[in-house]
Design a protein around this motif. Structure first.
Motif, short mmCIF file in Angstrom:
data_model
loop_
_atom_site.label_atom_id
_atom_site.label_comp_id
_atom_site.label_asym_id
_atom_site.label_seq_id
_atom_site.Cartn_x
_atom_site.Cartn_y
_atom_site.Cartn_z
N LYS A 1 7.03 15.05 -9.72
CA LYS A 1 6.69 13.19 -10.47
C LYS A 1 5.06 12.80 -11.58
CE LYS A 1 9.34 11.74 -6.74
NZ LYS A 1 8.91 10.66 -5.97
N ARG B 1 11.70 0.13 -6.56
CA ARG B 1 12.60 -0.78 -6.21
C ARG B 1 11.21 -1.42 -5.32
NH1 ARG B 1 16.47 0.45 -1.85
NH2 ARG B 1 16.82 -1.23 -0.30
N MET B 2 9.86 -1.73 -4.62
CA MET B 2 9.95 -1.85 -4.39
C MET B 2 8.55 -3.04 -5.58
SD MET B 2 7.77 -3.12 -1.07
CE MET B 2 8.17 -4.95 -2.10
N GLN C 1 11.00 -5.28 -6.63
CA GLN C 1 10.88 -5.94 -5.80
C GLN C 1 10.19 -7.46 -5.54
OE1 GLN C 1 14.94 -3.99 -2.65
NE2 GLN C 1 12.87 -4.74 -1.61
N GLY D 1 6.87 -1.34 7.71
CA GLY D 1 8.80 -1.13 7.33
C GLY D 1 8.61 -2.38 6.62
N THR E 1 1.43 0.42 -5.23
CA THR E 1 2.61 0.96 -4.17
C THR E 1 2.50 2.18 -5.89
OG1 THR E 1 4.28 -0.06 -5.08
CG2 THR E 1 4.53 -0.34 -2.81
N HIS E 2 3.03 3.34 -4.73
CA HIS E 2 3.31 4.56 -5.90
C HIS E 2 3.79 4.15 -7.28
CE1 HIS E 2 4.40 8.60 -7.19
NE2 HIS E 2 3.06 8.68 -5.95
N SER F 1 0.46 -3.89 4.00
CA SER F 1 2.05 -3.65 4.32
C SER F 1 1.77 -2.52 3.55
CB SER F 1 2.56 -5.11 3.35
OG SER F 1 3.93 -3.99 3.79
N ALA G 1 0.65 -1.48 0.12
CA ALA G 1 0.44 -0.29 -0.23
C ALA G 1 1.05 1.16 -0.19
CB ALA G 1 -1.15 -0.40 1.12
N GLY G 2 0.28 1.90 0.55
CA GLY G 2 0.79 3.53 0.59
C GLY G 2 -0.06 4.46 -0.61
N PHE H 1 10.35 -4.98 3.79
CA PHE H 1 10.23 -6.73 3.60
C PHE H 1 12.26 -7.34 4.53
CE2 PHE H 1 6.74 -5.80 2.55
CZ PHE H 1 5.64 -6.64 3.05
N GLY H 2 12.84 -6.17 4.17
CA GLY H 2 14.71 -6.78 3.46
C GLY H 2 14.85 -7.43 2.46
N GLY H 3 13.81 -6.36 1.00
CA GLY H 3 14.74 -7.02 -0.09
C GLY H 3 14.14 -8.45 -0.70
N ALA I 1 7.45 4.71 -6.77
CA ALA I 1 8.08 3.09 -5.61
C ALA I 1 8.51 2.55 -6.48
CB ALA I 1 7.50 2.46 -4.70
N GLN J 1 12.90 12.88 0.19
CA GLN J 1 13.49 12.05 -0.22
C GLN J 1 13.92 11.68 -0.77
OE1 GLN J 1 9.90 9.10 -0.17
NE2 GLN J 1 11.76 7.79 0.87
P1 NAP Z 1 10.45 2.47 -3.02
O1 NAP Z 1 11.68 3.12 -3.25
O2 NAP Z 1 10.28 1.59 -4.18
O3 NAP Z 1 11.18 1.63 -1.95
C1 NAP Z 1 12.39 1.62 -0.38
C2 NAP Z 1 11.71 -0.11 0.15
O4 NAP Z 1 11.17 0.87 0.96
C3 NAP Z 1 11.82 -0.55 -0.66
O5 NAP Z 1 12.75 -1.61 -0.58
C4 NAP Z 1 10.59 -1.61 0.69
O6 NAP Z 1 11.92 -2.39 1.54
C5 NAP Z 1 10.31 -0.70 1.32
N1 NAP Z 1 9.02 -0.61 1.12
C6 NAP Z 1 8.29 0.23 0.19
N2 NAP Z 1 7.31 -0.30 -0.02
C7 NAP Z 1 6.55 -0.28 0.89
C8 NAP Z 1 5.38 -1.24 1.27
N3 NAP Z 1 4.56 -0.85 1.26
N4 NAP Z 1 5.50 -2.23 2.46
C9 NAP Z 1 6.60 -2.47 2.68
N5 NAP Z 1 8.10 -2.18 2.36
C10 NAP Z 1 7.72 -0.96 1.46
O7 NAP Z 1 9.74 3.28 -1.95
P2 NAP Z 1 9.76 4.55 -1.94
O8 NAP Z 1 9.07 5.48 -2.73
O9 NAP Z 1 10.34 4.96 -0.89
O10 NAP Z 1 7.84 4.51 -1.67
C11 NAP Z 1 7.41 3.93 -0.61
C12 NAP Z 1 6.34 3.97 -0.29
O11 NAP Z 1 6.00 5.51 -0.05
C13 NAP Z 1 5.43 3.39 -0.82
O12 NAP Z 1 4.16 2.14 -0.48
C14 NAP Z 1 4.87 4.25 -1.65
O13 NAP Z 1 3.84 3.59 -2.11
C15 NAP Z 1 4.47 5.67 -0.63
N6 NAP Z 1 4.40 6.60 -1.61
C16 NAP Z 1 6.13 6.93 -2.65
C17 NAP Z 1 5.78 8.04 -3.16
C18 NAP Z 1 7.36 8.53 -4.03
O14 NAP Z 1 7.21 9.46 -4.66
N7 NAP Z 1 7.95 7.44 -4.77
C19 NAP Z 1 4.71 8.76 -3.16
C20 NAP Z 1 3.73 8.59 -2.48
C21 NAP Z 1 3.70 7.42 -1.53
P3 NAP Z 1 12.23 -3.46 1.83
O15 NAP Z 1 13.77 -3.22 0.29
O16 NAP Z 1 13.26 -3.35 3.06
O17 NAP Z 1 11.50 -4.69 1.60
#
Ligand code: NAP
Length: 243
Positions: free
Chosen positions: A194, A77-78, A81, A47, A71-72, A29, A8-9, A49-51, A75, A135
């Motif tokens: 973005k 990487r997620m 993975q 949090g 996820t967004h 999650s 989610a997110g 999962f650890g990759g 996102a 970020q």
């Molecule tokens: P990311 O760069 O793709 O992911 C970084 C790490 O965060 C992943 O490797 C994973 O850790 C952990 N992660 C990401 N989403 C997760 C989830 N839903 N549940 C559990 N672990 C998660 O992601 P991000 O851009 O940092 O975004 C993080 C969260 O914010 C996501 O849920 C996304 O939907 C939300 N979000 C992101 C944005 C954006 O612009 N990027 C905007 C709005 C909302 P591990 O490798 O340890 O599993």
């Protein structure tokens, strides 16, 4: 009973969980990036999962049948993975990702792949609104001579990293009128966003068009090879097809 894990997110993840049919055991999650996440109305772990290995182990141990990556769009990487872990574990997997924005007459958008390309588009002396989140802020280190305003959801716990800039705290959604008022009050010259897509955050682009402000937009990262649905309705239909 089918066990579904929703990564989610996003507002789509929340809506999907709220509309999940009876007979589905849904878990969610969250990454844990916002300090006060909204209640998703289902058991939610928080949090990373650890990759790939960590997520694969979770899918196995929790006996997840279906993985929905809601996820967004940025996102990346997620999303990568999740695709890998689902393949490794043989778990059905779908990406729920809204379409990117579509340009309307009067929109002045310039596209980049990376934020370090933004400086080449925006002259020194300008005030720049960053709707890109905290970020990625470090990626604007070459924007010297511009006044940067970075909007964040949670009050910042550190000083702004660049001279003359500042954080602006606000939780979306914002109306077009609110965005127009804010950009006018702050004498914003440029926006950096973005290509997130979605109606909720389109208001800043509509406000930019009204004010004649140019926008630098980051293109979306590529998606892995997996089924993609573009809205909650289609995701529910896809889930119904998983027997
Ligand atoms: P990311 O760069 O793709 O992911 C970084 C790490 O965060 C992943 O490797 C994973 O850790 C952990 N992660 C990401 N989403 C997760 C989830 N839903 N549940 C559990 N672990 C998660 O992601 P991000 O851009 O940092 O975004 C993080 C969260 O914010 C996501 O849920 C996304 O939907 C939300 N979000 C992101 C944005 C954006 O612009 N990027 C905007 C709005 C909302 P591990 O490798 O340890 O599993």
């Amino acid at each position: 009973m089918k066990r579904v894990l929703v990564l989610a997110g996003t507002s789509e993840a929340r809506e999907l969980i709220g509309r999940m049919p009876d007979g589905v055991d849904v878990n969610a999650s969250l990454a844990g990036v916002t300090r006060a996440p909204v209640d998703l109305g289902c058991p939610t772990r928080i949090g990373g999962f650890g990759g790939v290995d960590g997520l694969a182990a979770y899918l196995r141990e929790e006996r997840i049948d279906v993985l929905v990556d809601a996820t967004h769009p940025f996102a990346a990487r997620m999303t990568r993975q999740a695709a890998e872990a689902a393949t490794v574990e043989g778990v059905a997997h779908v990406i729920l990702q809204r379409e990117g924005w579509t340009r309307q007459a009067g929109d002045d958008w310039r596209f980049v792949d990376e934020f370090d390309e933004v400086a080449a588009n925006i002259p020194e002396g300008c005030t720049v609104f960053l709707g890109t989140g905290r970020q990625t802020l470090e990626q604007f280190a070459n924007m010297t001579g511009r006044r940067l305003l970075c909007r964040v959801i949670d009050p910042p716990q550190r000083d702004f990293p660049f001279q003359g800039g500042r954080f602006v705290v606000g939780r979306p959604p914002f109306s077009i009128a609110e965005e127009v008022a804010f950009f006018t009050q702050e004498s914003v010259d440029w926006l950096v966003v973005k290509d997130a897509g979605g109606a909720r955050s389109r208001s800043k682009l509509d406000a930019a068009r009204q004010l004649g402000l140019p926008v630098v937009m980051q293109r979306r990262p590529a998606l892995p090879d997996a089924p993609v649905v573009r809205n909650v309705e289609d995701c529910l239909a896809w889930l119904a097809d998983q027997r």
